[in-house]
Motif scaffolding. Structure first.
Motif, short mmCIF file in Angstrom:
data_model
loop_
_atom_site.label_atom_id
_atom_site.label_comp_id
_atom_site.label_asym_id
_atom_site.label_seq_id
_atom_site.Cartn_x
_atom_site.Cartn_y
_atom_site.Cartn_z
N ARG A 107 0.81 -1.22 0.00
CA ARG A 107 0.00 0.00 0.00
C ARG A 107 0.84 1.27 0.00
O ARG A 107 0.34 2.34 -0.34
CB ARG A 107 -0.94 0.00 1.20
CG ARG A 107 -2.05 -1.05 1.09
CD ARG A 107 -3.07 -0.89 2.19
NE ARG A 107 -4.18 -1.82 2.05
CZ ARG A 107 -5.23 -1.63 1.29
NH1 ARG A 107 -5.32 -0.52 0.57
NH2 ARG A 107 -6.20 -2.52 1.22
N SER A 300 -10.44 6.90 -0.99
CA SER A 300 -10.09 5.76 -1.82
C SER A 300 -8.84 6.00 -2.66
O SER A 300 -8.31 5.07 -3.28
CB SER A 300 -11.26 5.40 -2.75
OG SER A 300 -11.56 6.48 -3.61
N ARG A 359 -5.10 3.01 -9.15
CA ARG A 359 -5.15 1.54 -9.05
C ARG A 359 -3.94 0.97 -8.32
O ARG A 359 -3.98 -0.15 -7.81
CB ARG A 359 -5.26 0.92 -10.44
CG ARG A 359 -4.04 1.09 -11.33
CD ARG A 359 -4.24 0.39 -12.66
NE ARG A 359 -3.07 0.44 -13.52
CZ ARG A 359 -2.80 1.41 -14.36
NH1 ARG A 359 -3.65 2.44 -14.46
NH2 ARG A 359 -1.71 1.38 -15.12
N ARG A 362 -4.37 -0.20 -4.57
CA ARG A 362 -5.08 -1.40 -4.15
C ARG A 362 -4.20 -2.27 -3.26
O ARG A 362 -3.00 -2.35 -3.44
CB ARG A 362 -5.52 -2.21 -5.38
CG ARG A 362 -6.53 -1.47 -6.27
CD ARG A 362 -6.74 -2.21 -7.57
NE ARG A 362 -7.58 -1.45 -8.49
CZ ARG A 362 -7.69 -1.70 -9.79
NH1 ARG A 362 -7.00 -2.71 -10.31
NH2 ARG A 362 -8.47 -0.96 -10.54
N ARG A 365 -3.37 -8.64 -3.63
CA ARG A 365 -4.39 -9.59 -4.08
C ARG A 365 -4.22 -10.91 -3.35
O ARG A 365 -3.13 -11.25 -2.88
CB ARG A 365 -4.28 -9.81 -5.58
CG ARG A 365 -2.93 -10.38 -6.02
CD ARG A 365 -2.92 -10.73 -7.50
NE ARG A 365 -1.62 -11.21 -7.93
CZ ARG A 365 -1.15 -12.43 -7.71
NH1 ARG A 365 -1.89 -13.31 -7.03
NH2 ARG A 365 0.05 -12.79 -8.13
#
Length: 437
Positions: A107, A300, A359, A362, A365
């Motif tokens: 991050r 965000s 992006r 994010r 994952r």
């Protein structure tokens, strides 16, 4: 059981998001953007040469308002709140310190890599086109200012698992120990005149603010009566005033973070007490659609806004310089009157830019069945690589060489924390199945 050896029982529901915290984090970044906008003054001197100034800091009232503009102590305290709640959630799922640090690196490092790419291309390109070195140096120093945050925040995140364990065993001893260490560094720096000693407080001061966030998460501030919150805030403010009067701290609270002094920790106490006092009102505000919309849109892409806002401000300023009549003298009445429009334009440009780069914010994952997280030693090495460039930039300021240096190390850090491939169901020479890993 004494307070010094026990962890306070939470009095707020940590299973739900603290919406007031989300709003305040967004507001902190917006305050930083506004302050930086008012510090960027670019114009032409009497001889036609380009001049760079800081109109905001030149105002006689700046030191007084810097108390309100210095929001990073609160931001780091809320970072501590996020760290301990995230850590406890991770531990409940069976995660460990390397998992925690890996997620934080993703991050922080991944959104910063495009910034170093841009700085490397832009600064080396400007030098190749023959731009004056003093202009390149001034612009680079300006756009690189926000990068100091990465060094301090990465250090806090790296230390978070250890500091959380210390908090859970002896919260008050840990807090007092950090305060004492930070104050000792301040006094030693003042007594010896060796300014570089103050860099040690990059750890002690910001870890202190983070540790306050742990107490906030445990509900300590929420269990205090209103009069005690006011008394605590008044005591911290009084100590800050005494430090300023004694010459230990600067009256300019923004200057107190370069290098960090314990005035930052005292200010974090004041700000957290204030947050708790207005927490019900902020929570009620977050039930409204406009507040939720603002928090979502900015929250965000918070790292994008923070990392790119000065670049966008300087880009807009450059455009204004090229258009006749669009560049009032910095600090003039017309310049101040134009700031709201420039602020709106800067936010619009950041939001437009975020369509391409947000992006990168994010989180990690989920790993597939054929992957496993990078081993702990690689995560630790990646953290060191990510820490070094912003720390060096904090000391020397950004320049083309350091931009390339940052690009190299941040690329290496991301490569280090890439998941490893795991061979499953592989057939061995003897015809069996190799299922190791």
């Amino acid at each position: 059981m004494s307070l010094a050896t026990s962890t306070p029982r939470p009095s707020i529901d940590l299973t739900r998001r603290d919406l007031a915290v989300d709003l305040v984090r967004v507001c902190c970044v917006l305050v930083v953007v506004t302050a930086h906008l008012l510090m960027v003054g670019v114009g032409f001197g009497a001889d036609g040469a380009l001049e760079i100034s800081k109109p905001l800091t030149e105002q006689p009232w700046f030191a007084a308002v810097s108390v309100f503009g210095q929001v990073m102590p609160l931001f780091f305290a809320l970072g501590g709140f996020a760290a301990i709640t995230g850590w406890r959630s991770l531990r409940a799922r069976g995660g460990d310190g390397a998992d925690f640090l890996h997620a934080r690196l993703i991050r922080l490092v991944r959104p910063t890599l495009p910034v170093f790419v841009f700085f490397t291309v832009a600064l080396w390109g400007a030098r190749g086109l023959g731009a004056p070195e003093d202009v390149i140096a001034g612009v680079a120093a300006g756009v690189g200012t926000p990068l100091w945050f990465l060094a301090a925040f990465l250090l806090c995140q790296w230390a978070a698992p250890l500091m959380i364990r210390l908090h859970e065993r002896a919260p008050w001893h840990t807090l007092v120990g950090l305060a004492g260490a930070a104050t000792a560094v301040d006094l030693f720096r003042l007594g010896t005149g060796v300014a570089m000693v103050g860099l040690i407080n990059l750890a002690f001061v910001w870890l202190f603010a983070q540790q306050l966030g742990f107490l906030y998460a445990d509900g300590v501030f929420f269990r205090m009566r209103r009069r005690w919150l006011l008394a605590l805030a008044a005591a911290a403010a009084s100590l800050t005033v005494a430090g300023v009067a004694g010459g230990v701290y600067s009256p300019d609270m923004l200057a107190n973070q370069y290098p960090a002094v314990f005035a930052i920790g005292l200010l974090a106490i004041v700000q957290l007490c204030g947050l708790v006092l207005v927490h019900p009102a902020l929570t009620a505000l977050m039930r409204t659609r406009p507040a939720r919309a603002l928090t979502f849109v900015v929250g965000s892409r918070l790292m994008t806004v923070y990392l790119w806002h000065l670049t966008c401000i300087i880009a807009i300023t450059a455009v204004c310089l090229l258009v006749p009549g669009w560049h009032p003298a910095p600090g003039s009445v017309d310049w101040w009157a134009s700031r709201p429009l420039v602020l709106v334009a800067a936010f619009a440009l950041v939001l437009l830019l975020s369509l391409a780069v947000a992006r990168f914010e994010r989180g990690p994952r989920p790993l597939t069945a054929t992957e496993r997280r990078a081993p702990a030693w690689r995560v630790q090495l990646a953290t060191l690589l990510a820490f070094v460039p912003p720390f060096v930039i904090l000391i020397h300021g950004l320049d083309p060489t350091l931009a390339l240096f940052g690009l190299s190390l941040y690329s290496s850090a991301l490569i280090l924390i890439r998941p490893d491939r795991v061979a499953t169901g592989r057939t061995t020479r003897g015809g069996g199945s190799d299922r190791r890993g």
